[in-house]
Design an enzyme around this catalytic site. Structure first.
Site, PDB file in Angstrom:
ATOM      1  N   ASP A 140      -4.851   3.553  -1.716  1.00 48.52           N
ATOM      2  CA  ASP A 140      -5.906   3.887  -0.756  1.00 48.52           C
ATOM      3  C   ASP A 140      -6.464   5.278  -1.016  1.00 48.52           C
ATOM      4  O   ASP A 140      -5.779   6.280  -0.835  1.00 48.52           O
ATOM      5  CB  ASP A 140      -5.337   3.825   0.674  1.00 48.52           C
ATOM      6  CG  ASP A 140      -5.101   2.394   1.120  1.00 48.52           C
ATOM      7  OD1 ASP A 140      -6.044   1.595   1.030  1.00 48.52           O
ATOM      8  OD2 ASP A 140      -3.963   2.081   1.521  1.00 48.52           O
TER       9      ASP A 140
ATOM     10  N   MET B 262     -12.253   4.246  -0.204  1.00 49.62           N
ATOM     11  CA  MET B 262     -12.844   4.541   1.108  1.00 49.62           C
ATOM     12  C   MET B 262     -13.506   5.908   1.007  1.00 49.62           C
ATOM     13  O   MET B 262     -13.027   6.904   1.559  1.00 49.62           O
ATOM     14  CB  MET B 262     -11.749   4.504   2.187  1.00 49.62           C
ATOM     15  CG  MET B 262     -11.297   3.088   2.505  1.00 49.62           C
ATOM     16  SD  MET B 262      -9.727   3.035   3.379  1.00 49.62           S
ATOM     17  CE  MET B 262      -8.601   3.194   1.999  1.00 49.62           C
TER      18      MET B 262
ATOM     19  N   ASP C 216      -6.565  -6.273   4.832  1.00 52.19           N
ATOM     20  CA  ASP C 216      -5.970  -4.937   4.766  1.00 52.19           C
ATOM     21  C   ASP C 216      -5.904  -4.338   6.165  1.00 52.19           C
ATOM     22  O   ASP C 216      -6.935  -4.013   6.756  1.00 52.19           O
ATOM     23  CB  ASP C 216      -6.838  -4.070   3.840  1.00 52.19           C
ATOM     24  CG  ASP C 216      -6.224  -2.715   3.551  1.00 52.19           C
ATOM     25  OD1 ASP C 216      -5.111  -2.435   4.036  1.00 52.19           O
ATOM     26  OD2 ASP C 216      -6.886  -1.927   2.839  1.00 52.19           O
ATOM     27  N   GLY C 217      -4.682  -4.202   6.656  1.00 53.03           N
ATOM     28  CA  GLY C 217      -4.484  -3.482   7.908  1.00 53.03           C
ATOM     29  C   GLY C 217      -3.787  -4.301   8.973  1.00 53.03           C
ATOM     30  O   GLY C 217      -4.245  -5.383   9.350  1.00 53.03           O
ATOM     31  N   GLY C 218      -2.634  -3.793   9.404  1.00 53.37           N
ATOM     32  CA  GLY C 218      -1.961  -4.382  10.553  1.00 53.37           C
ATOM     33  C   GLY C 218      -1.201  -5.665  10.270  1.00 53.37           C
ATOM     34  O   GLY C 218      -0.852  -6.387  11.210  1.00 53.37           O
TER      35      GLY C 218
ATOM     36  N   GLY D 165       1.299  -2.208   4.213  1.00 54.14           N
ATOM     37  CA  GLY D 165       1.636  -0.794   4.074  1.00 54.14           C
ATOM     38  C   GLY D 165       2.890  -0.435   4.839  1.00 54.14           C
ATOM     39  O   GLY D 165       4.001  -0.434   4.298  1.00 54.14           O
ATOM     40  N   SER D 166       2.723  -0.161   6.128  1.00 54.31           N
ATOM     41  CA  SER D 166       3.873   0.271   6.926  1.00 54.31           C
ATOM     42  C   SER D 166       4.928  -0.819   7.057  1.00 54.31           C
ATOM     43  O   SER D 166       6.115  -0.512   7.213  1.00 54.31           O
ATOM     44  CB  SER D 166       3.408   0.745   8.308  1.00 54.31           C
ATOM     45  OG  SER D 166       2.620  -0.243   8.920  1.00 54.31           O
TER      46      SER D 166
ATOM     47  N   GLY E 125      -8.719   4.137   7.543  1.00 55.29           N
ATOM     48  CA  GLY E 125      -8.413   5.564   7.659  1.00 55.29           C
ATOM     49  C   GLY E 125      -6.935   5.873   7.779  1.00 55.29           C
ATOM     50  O   GLY E 125      -6.494   6.929   7.354  1.00 55.29           O
ATOM     51  N   PHE E 126      -6.194   4.927   8.331  1.00 61.19           N
ATOM     52  CA  PHE E 126      -4.783   5.211   8.591  1.00 61.19           C
ATOM     53  C   PHE E 126      -3.942   3.954   8.433  1.00 61.19           C
ATOM     54  O   PHE E 126      -4.410   2.857   8.751  1.00 61.19           O
ATOM     55  CB  PHE E 126      -4.600   5.764  10.016  1.00 61.19           C
ATOM     56  CG  PHE E 126      -5.426   6.992  10.262  1.00 61.19           C
ATOM     57  CD1 PHE E 126      -4.974   8.243   9.871  1.00 61.19           C
ATOM     58  CD2 PHE E 126      -6.689   6.883  10.837  1.00 61.19           C
ATOM     59  CE1 PHE E 126      -5.759   9.373  10.064  1.00 61.19           C
ATOM     60  CE2 PHE E 126      -7.491   8.010  11.029  1.00 61.19           C
ATOM     61  CZ  PHE E 126      -7.015   9.262  10.642  1.00 61.19           C
ATOM     62  N   GLY E 127      -2.694   4.159   7.998  1.00 67.06           N
ATOM     63  CA  GLY E 127      -1.731   3.070   8.006  1.00 67.06           C
ATOM     64  C   GLY E 127      -1.134   2.928   9.399  1.00 67.06           C
ATOM     65  O   GLY E 127      -1.306   3.792  10.259  1.00 67.06           O
TER      66      GLY E 127
ATOM     67  N   MET F 274     -11.397  -5.577   5.915  1.00 60.33           N
ATOM     68  CA  MET F 274     -10.562  -4.653   6.701  1.00 60.33           C
ATOM     69  C   MET F 274     -10.225  -5.339   8.018  1.00 60.33           C
ATOM     70  O   MET F 274     -11.119  -5.838   8.717  1.00 60.33           O
ATOM     71  CB  MET F 274     -11.307  -3.348   6.988  1.00 60.33           C
ATOM     72  CG  MET F 274     -11.468  -2.396   5.817  1.00 60.33           C
ATOM     73  SD  MET F 274      -9.963  -1.904   4.959  1.00 60.33           S
ATOM     74  CE  MET F 274      -8.917  -1.320   6.297  1.00 60.33           C
TER      75      MET F 274
ATOM     76  N   MET G 271      -9.104   8.033   0.121  1.00 61.37           N
ATOM     77  CA  MET G 271      -9.906   8.443   1.281  1.00 61.37           C
ATOM     78  C   MET G 271     -10.424   9.851   1.059  1.00 61.37           C
ATOM     79  O   MET G 271      -9.683  10.720   0.591  1.00 61.37           O
ATOM     80  CB  MET G 271      -9.052   8.415   2.553  1.00 61.37           C
ATOM     81  CG  MET G 271      -8.377   7.077   2.805  1.00 61.37           C
ATOM     82  SD  MET G 271      -7.512   7.075   4.379  1.00 61.37           S
ATOM     83  CE  MET G 271      -6.639   5.512   4.283  1.00 61.37           C
TER      84      MET G 271
ATOM     85  N   HIS H 126      -8.617   1.021  -3.726  1.00 59.17           N
ATOM     86  CA  HIS H 126      -9.494   0.788  -2.569  1.00 59.17           C
ATOM     87  C   HIS H 126     -10.194   2.102  -2.252  1.00 59.17           C
ATOM     88  O   HIS H 126      -9.580   3.033  -1.745  1.00 59.17           O
ATOM     89  CB  HIS H 126      -8.610   0.301  -1.414  1.00 59.17           C
ATOM     90  CG  HIS H 126      -9.333   0.082  -0.130  1.00 59.17           C
ATOM     91  ND1 HIS H 126      -8.677  -0.093   1.074  1.00 59.17           N
ATOM     92  CD2 HIS H 126     -10.663  -0.004   0.163  1.00 59.17           C
ATOM     93  CE1 HIS H 126      -9.558  -0.270   2.035  1.00 59.17           C
ATOM     94  NE2 HIS H 126     -10.771  -0.209   1.514  1.00 59.17           N
TER      95      HIS H 126
ATOM     96  N   SER I 192       0.847  -1.201   0.000  1.00 58.93           N
ATOM     97  CA  SER I 192       0.000   0.000   0.000  1.00 58.93           C
ATOM     98  C   SER I 192       0.877   1.244   0.000  1.00 58.93           C
ATOM     99  O   SER I 192       1.665   1.458   0.925  1.00 58.93           O
ATOM    100  CB  SER I 192      -0.887   0.015   1.244  1.00 58.93           C
ATOM    101  OG  SER I 192      -1.379   1.330   1.450  1.00 58.93           O
TER     102      SER I 192
ATOM    103  N   HIS J 253      -1.422  -1.476  -4.168  1.00 55.19           N
ATOM    104  CA  HIS J 253      -2.660  -1.105  -3.470  1.00 55.19           C
ATOM    105  C   HIS J 253      -2.692   0.419  -3.264  1.00 55.19           C
ATOM    106  O   HIS J 253      -1.759   0.994  -2.704  1.00 55.19           O
ATOM    107  CB  HIS J 253      -2.712  -1.834  -2.126  1.00 55.19           C
ATOM    108  CG  HIS J 253      -3.986  -1.669  -1.376  1.00 55.19           C
ATOM    109  ND1 HIS J 253      -5.142  -2.367  -1.678  1.00 55.19           N
ATOM    110  CD2 HIS J 253      -4.295  -0.886  -0.310  1.00 55.19           C
ATOM    111  CE1 HIS J 253      -6.106  -2.012  -0.840  1.00 55.19           C
ATOM    112  NE2 HIS J 253      -5.621  -1.123   0.004  1.00 55.19           N
TER     113      HIS J 253
END
Ligand code: DX5
Ligand code: ZN
Length: 228
Positions: free
Chosen positions: A43, A77, A184-186, A206-207, A151-153, A146, A45, A75, A17, A41
């Site tokens: 994002d 959002m 997606d996420g974490g 992502g991160s 909303g946030f990485g 999700m 928003m 994606h 991402s 990916h």
């Protein structure tokens, strides 16, 4: 429907991402991972559906030439995603993923995505039941779960989502066409193997890629963790 989405069914697809990349060097960030990832990916928003603002069709158009091998997975959002489908398809999106919670007419929107020549996907938030998307499954090539609140990485994975991945995998395996399960996420090098084993085959990172000093090495580590 994209040929490579069918060919890769069941195999691990890593989806870095760009939300965690340097926004002043997005082209380079996309080019860097071409040989080591499967999908880029993106994002989007809008500050309404989620409490953050990111990018729009001009940025998708700007990064498109830098992604010579990999599809752009957009994606959305955003509130009212139907308003934006044509613009993102025109900018070069390959997949368009809408949130079920944001769209009053999901089947119409998914049909519009197909008509625009893109791969249709549907997303749900952690607090949304799988039953909300059950009727959409015959009309999608991917479902995005999700695994953080969008909303946030850089947020922490919500542990109860692993059981949701398993339950969705069972639902998808009962369909008469293949559907990718994207999370997606974490996701990071410590939990990716377990989540892949639970049934996620498209994994957004992502991160754990772009916030690392060496994104290519990070992708190799993530892939190796799943292949062990
Ligand atoms: C969050 C976005 C994610 C985000 C994931 O709302 O949809 O794609 O970039 O970032 P990480 O992998 O850092 O949780
Ligand atoms: Zn995302």
């Amino acid at each position: 429907m994209l040929a490579n989405y069918q060919e890769t069914q069941g195999k691990l697809m890593l989806c870095p991402s760009i939300l965690s990349a340097d926004f002043a060097k997005l082209g380079e960030a996309v080019a860097l991972v071409q040989e080591h990832a499967d999908v880029i990916h993106v994002d989007v928003m809008d500050g309404h559906y989620v409490p953050n603002l990111t990018l729009g069709p001009p940025i998708v158009g700007a990064i498109k030439p830098w992604s010579k091998k990999l599809p752009l997975d957009v994606h959305l959002m955003v509130a009212e995603p139907m308003q934006w489908l044509e613009a993102f398809a025109g900018a070069g999106a390959d997949t368009l993923v809408i949130h079920a919670e944001a769209c009053a007419h999901t089947l119409r929107a998914l049909q519009q995505i197909e008509d625009l020549g893109c791969t249709p996907g549907i997303a749900i938030n952690p607090g949304t039941s799988l039953s909300v998307i059950e009727e959409c499954l015959p009309y999608v090539d991917m479902v995005l779960l999700m695994t953080v609140n969008p909303g946030f990485g850089g947020q922490s994975y919500i542990p109860s989502m692993t059981d949701k991945i398993r339950r969705l995998r069972v639902m998808l395996d009962q369909l008469d066409h293949p559907v990718h399960l994207q999370i997606d996420g974490g996701v990071n090098e410590d939990n990716i193997a377990e989540l892949y084993a639970a049934g996620a085959d498209m994994i957004v990172v992502g991160s754990s890629v772009y916030a690392k000093p060496d994104p290519v090495a990070a992708l190799k580590t993530l892939r190796a963790a799943c292949e062990e």
